[in-house]
Design a protein around this motif. Structure first.
Motif, PDB file in Angstrom:
ATOM      1  N   PRO A  87      14.988  -6.450 -10.353  1.00 20.07           N
ATOM      2  CA  PRO A  87      16.211  -5.654 -10.261  1.00 20.07           C
ATOM      3  C   PRO A  87      16.081  -4.320  -9.536  1.00 20.07           C
ATOM      4  N   HIS A  88      14.837  -3.815  -9.310  1.00 27.16           N
ATOM      5  CA  HIS A  88      14.701  -2.468  -8.751  1.00 27.16           C
ATOM      6  C   HIS A  88      13.681  -2.355  -7.627  1.00 27.16           C
ATOM      7  N   GLU A  89      13.079  -3.444  -7.220  1.00 22.41           N
ATOM      8  CA  GLU A  89      12.065  -3.377  -6.165  1.00 22.41           C
ATOM      9  C   GLU A  89      12.318  -4.456  -5.124  1.00 22.41           C
ATOM     10  N   ALA A  90      11.750  -4.234  -3.921  1.00 27.64           N
ATOM     11  CA  ALA A  90      11.935  -5.193  -2.836  1.00 27.64           C
ATOM     12  C   ALA A  90      10.819  -5.045  -1.822  1.00 27.64           C
ATOM     13  N   LEU A  91      10.563  -6.131  -1.097  1.00 25.29           N
ATOM     14  CA  LEU A  91       9.785  -6.068   0.125  1.00 25.29           C
ATOM     15  C   LEU A  91      10.752  -5.907   1.281  1.00 25.29           C
ATOM     16  N   ALA A  92      10.369  -5.100   2.265  1.00 26.66           N
ATOM     17  CA  ALA A  92      11.298  -4.807   3.353  1.00 26.66           C
ATOM     18  C   ALA A  92      10.555  -4.526   4.652  1.00 26.66           C
ATOM     19  N   GLN A  93      11.212  -4.814   5.745  1.00 30.94           N
ATOM     20  CA  GLN A  93      10.782  -4.320   7.043  1.00 30.94           C
ATOM     21  C   GLN A  93      11.357  -2.918   7.209  1.00 30.94           C
ATOM     22  N   VAL A  94      10.539  -2.005   7.696  1.00 29.75           N
ATOM     23  CA  VAL A  94      10.984  -0.627   7.913  1.00 29.75           C
ATOM     24  C   VAL A  94      10.669  -0.235   9.349  1.00 29.75           C
ATOM     25  N   VAL A 116       8.792   4.632  -1.369  1.00 23.98           N
ATOM     26  CA  VAL A 116       7.818   3.751  -0.739  1.00 23.98           C
ATOM     27  C   VAL A 116       6.595   3.655  -1.649  1.00 23.98           C
ATOM     28  N   LEU A 117       6.342   2.450  -2.170  1.00 25.63           N
ATOM     29  CA  LEU A 117       5.206   2.255  -3.062  1.00 25.63           C
ATOM     30  C   LEU A 117       3.929   1.935  -2.299  1.00 25.63           C
ATOM     31  N   GLY A 118       4.079   1.377  -1.097  1.00 23.88           N
ATOM     32  CA  GLY A 118       2.905   1.010  -0.310  1.00 23.88           C
ATOM     33  C   GLY A 118       3.238  -0.138   0.617  1.00 23.88           C
ATOM     34  N   ARG A 119       2.182  -0.790   1.128  1.00 23.51           N
ATOM     35  CA  ARG A 119       2.345  -1.903   2.042  1.00 23.51           C
ATOM     36  C   ARG A 119       1.984  -3.211   1.350  1.00 23.51           C
ATOM     37  N   ALA A 120       2.621  -4.281   1.800  1.00 18.01           N
ATOM     38  CA  ALA A 120       2.269  -5.636   1.378  1.00 18.01           C
ATOM     39  C   ALA A 120       2.255  -6.482   2.639  1.00 18.01           C
ATOM     40  N   GLY A 121       1.117  -6.473   3.321  1.00 14.40           N
ATOM     41  CA  GLY A 121       1.035  -7.151   4.615  1.00 14.40           C
ATOM     42  C   GLY A 121       1.890  -6.431   5.634  1.00 14.40           C
ATOM     43  N   GLU A 122       2.779  -7.172   6.288  1.00 15.63           N
ATOM     44  CA  GLU A 122       3.640  -6.574   7.304  1.00 15.63           C
ATOM     45  C   GLU A 122       4.843  -5.861   6.705  1.00 15.63           C
ATOM     46  N   PHE A 123       5.043  -5.997   5.392  1.00 15.27           N
ATOM     47  CA  PHE A 123       6.217  -5.428   4.751  1.00 15.27           C
ATOM     48  C   PHE A 123       5.862  -4.161   3.964  1.00 15.27           C
ATOM     49  N   PHE A 124       6.896  -3.389   3.672  1.00 13.03           N
ATOM     50  CA  PHE A 124       6.779  -2.230   2.790  1.00 13.03           C
ATOM     51  C   PHE A 124       7.309  -2.610   1.411  1.00 13.03           C
ATOM     52  N   HIS A 125       6.630  -2.100   0.383  1.00 15.78           N
ATOM     53  CA  HIS A 125       7.055  -2.316  -0.995  1.00 15.78           C
ATOM     54  C   HIS A 125       7.882  -1.103  -1.410  1.00 15.78           C
ATOM     55  N   LEU A 126       9.163  -1.313  -1.687  1.00 18.20           N
ATOM     56  CA  LEU A 126      10.082  -0.227  -2.015  1.00 18.20           C
ATOM     57  C   LEU A 126      10.559  -0.342  -3.458  1.00 18.20           C
ATOM     58  N   ARG A 127      10.817   0.834  -4.061  1.00 13.98           N
ATOM     59  CA  ARG A 127      11.429   0.872  -5.390  1.00 13.98           C
ATOM     60  C   ARG A 127      12.715   1.678  -5.309  1.00 13.98           C
ATOM     61  N   PHE A 128      13.748   1.157  -5.974  1.00 17.70           N
ATOM     62  CA  PHE A 128      15.062   1.797  -5.970  1.00 17.70           C
ATOM     63  C   PHE A 128      15.341   2.285  -7.389  1.00 17.70           C
ATOM     64  N   PRO A 129      15.166   3.580  -7.649  1.00 16.04           N
ATOM     65  CA  PRO A 129      15.359   4.102  -9.002  1.00 16.04           C
ATOM     66  C   PRO A 129      16.819   3.977  -9.447  1.00 16.04           C
ATOM     67  N   GLY A 130      17.016   4.111 -10.745  1.00 15.00           N
ATOM     68  CA  GLY A 130      18.370   4.069 -11.292  1.00 15.00           C
ATOM     69  C   GLY A 130      18.573   2.855 -12.160  1.00 15.00           C
ATOM     70  N   ALA A 218      -2.055 -24.722  15.423  1.00 13.27           N
ATOM     71  CA  ALA A 218      -2.889 -24.908  14.236  1.00 13.27           C
ATOM     72  C   ALA A 218      -3.308 -23.576  13.627  1.00 13.27           C
ATOM     73  N   GLU A 219      -3.220 -22.495  14.394  1.00 13.80           N
ATOM     74  CA  GLU A 219      -3.620 -21.168  13.921  1.00 13.80           C
ATOM     75  C   GLU A 219      -2.462 -20.396  13.290  1.00 13.80           C
ATOM     76  N   HIS A 220      -1.241 -20.946  13.370  1.00 11.65           N
ATOM     77  CA  HIS A 220      -0.074 -20.206  12.873  1.00 11.65           C
ATOM     78  C   HIS A 220       0.012 -20.262  11.351  1.00 11.65           C
ATOM     79  N   LYS A 221       0.377 -19.137  10.752  1.00 11.67           N
ATOM     80  CA  LYS A 221       0.612 -19.067   9.307  1.00 11.67           C
ATOM     81  C   LYS A 221       2.079 -18.749   9.065  1.00 11.67           C
ATOM     82  N   MET A 222       2.739 -19.608   8.315  1.00 13.52           N
ATOM     83  CA  MET A 222       4.160 -19.432   8.029  1.00 13.52           C
ATOM     84  C   MET A 222       4.388 -18.283   7.044  1.00 13.52           C
ATOM     85  N   HIS A 223       5.542 -17.624   7.179  1.00 10.01           N
ATOM     86  CA  HIS A 223       5.993 -16.687   6.168  1.00 10.01           C
ATOM     87  C   HIS A 223       6.392 -17.479   4.921  1.00 10.01           C
TER      88      HIS A 223
END
Length: 342
Positions: A87-94, A116-130, A218-223
């Motif tokens: 309910p209060h966090e998300a992975l996001a492109q920034v 901004v809580l940090g990175r998770a691979g190519e994404f940012f880990h965000l928290r939305f207070p409230g 063969a080297e590709h990794k899916m999201h």
């Protein structure tokens, strides 16, 4: 066979990329890909189906995942939610001139704060207070995200037309576009004909638009994308196949969810994540046919449909569609594909 990115390339005139929906959902064209290609209208779909066939839809709903704002230092920032994490966090492109650091804050749409809580691979880990749920906040403050090849901002009409009429579960940042061709009247016609329906939920991430960055596939990794398969859907598929009828996926997302859930050889209900990469040579466990739009050159979705119908068949179909000036991509026209025998 060792496939490369060049095996799935084609030249598309830019003016064939649909920039807006047609007046009515069923006005789109439908290319029936069979030994003889047939140019139909989507309203003709019932002629391709038989009583007892099962259509499997993805009932995900697109959320208002795009947000513009500033970093607390004043720099401009664009946020694209990739997936909510509760309910209060998300992975996001920034996107910003300088990447925000962990512990910093973003002020989005002049009203919404994100930490901004940090990175998770190519994404940012965000928290939305409230206290408010994140999806509620996004619907209130965010913007509908149209695909990058649609060269305009989302308008009022997109609020309904970039959703399927059966969308129920919010969580996607892109529509399962094969379903955009169905309206309530067509669904009613199909039901009267004895065509059954079932649902899965796969939340489409922004990674669906990311280019494949390797030459040797063969080297590709899916999201990864989260999906849910209800037991009712598993039962409906089993009954359909037992009766000798077809399971027809509406869209590549429905197909990926089902094939992921059947990776062990037997379709299992439940919730999981899919990183399934389908290339020609893949053995399908569930899907007999597919309704889908036309896909980008060098995309994993073009590879998926080539696996289902055959590489040469898809090349022939796409060449025909370009020559006949079909409309391409999310707001474009559709195809009906049948699985080639293994």
């Amino acid at each position: 066979m060792s496939w490369t990115l060049d095996d799935f390339d084609y030249l598309l005139p830019p003016d064939l990329i649909a920039q807006a929906p047609l007046d009515r959902r069923t006005d789109s064209r439908l290319l029936h890909v069979a030994p003889q290609l047939a140019d139909l209208r989507f309203a003709d779909l019932p002629t391709l189906l038989e009583p007892g066939d099962l259509l499997v839809f993805n009932d995900t709903r697109v959320i208002h995942a795009r947000l513009f704002g500033v970093k607390e230092t004043g720099g401009q920032v664009e946020v694209m939610i990739e997936r909510p994490l509760g309910p209060h966090e998300a992975l996001a492109q920034v996107r910003a001139s300088k990447s925000p650091k962990a512990g910093s804050r973003l002020i989005l749409e002049g009203a919404l704060e994100a930490e901004v809580l940090g990175r998770a691979g190519e994404f940012f880990h965000l928290r939305f207070p409230g206290d408010d749920d994140l999806v509620v906040l996004l619907e209130r403050h965010g913007r509908l995200p149209l695909p990058p090849y649609i060269e305009r901002a989302a308008g009022n009409a997109d609020e309904s037309r970039y959703q399927t009429v059966y969308a129920r579960h919010p969580g996607s940042v892109a529509a399962p576009t094969a379903g955009l061709h169905f309206d309530e009247a067509l669904l009613a016609r199909l039901a009267e004909q004895g065509v059954n329906r079932a649902f899965v939920t796969l939340n489409v991430g922004a990674g669906t638009f990311q280019p494949v960055r390797v030459h040797h596939l063969a080297e590709h990794k899916m999201h990864t994308e989260a999906y849910v398969i209800p037991q009712d859907t598993v039962d409906a598929i089993a009954a359909t196949h037992a009766a000798g009828k077809r399971v027809i996926c509406v869209g590549t997302t429905s197909m990926r969810a089902l094939e992921s859930a059947a990776a062990g050889g037997r379709l299992e209900a439940g919730q999981a994540e899919s990183d399934l990469f389908i290339l020609p040579g893949y053995r399908f466990n569930v899907a007999d046919a597919l309704i889908t739009n036309f896909h980008l050159p060098k995309s994993t979705l073009l590879m998926l449909v080539s696996a289902l119908a055959g590489v040469d068949t898809i090349r022939r179909a796409y060449a025909h569609a370009i020559a006949e000036r079909y409309r391409f991509f999310s707001y474009g026209d559709a195809m009906f594909l049948t699985r080639t025998p293994a």
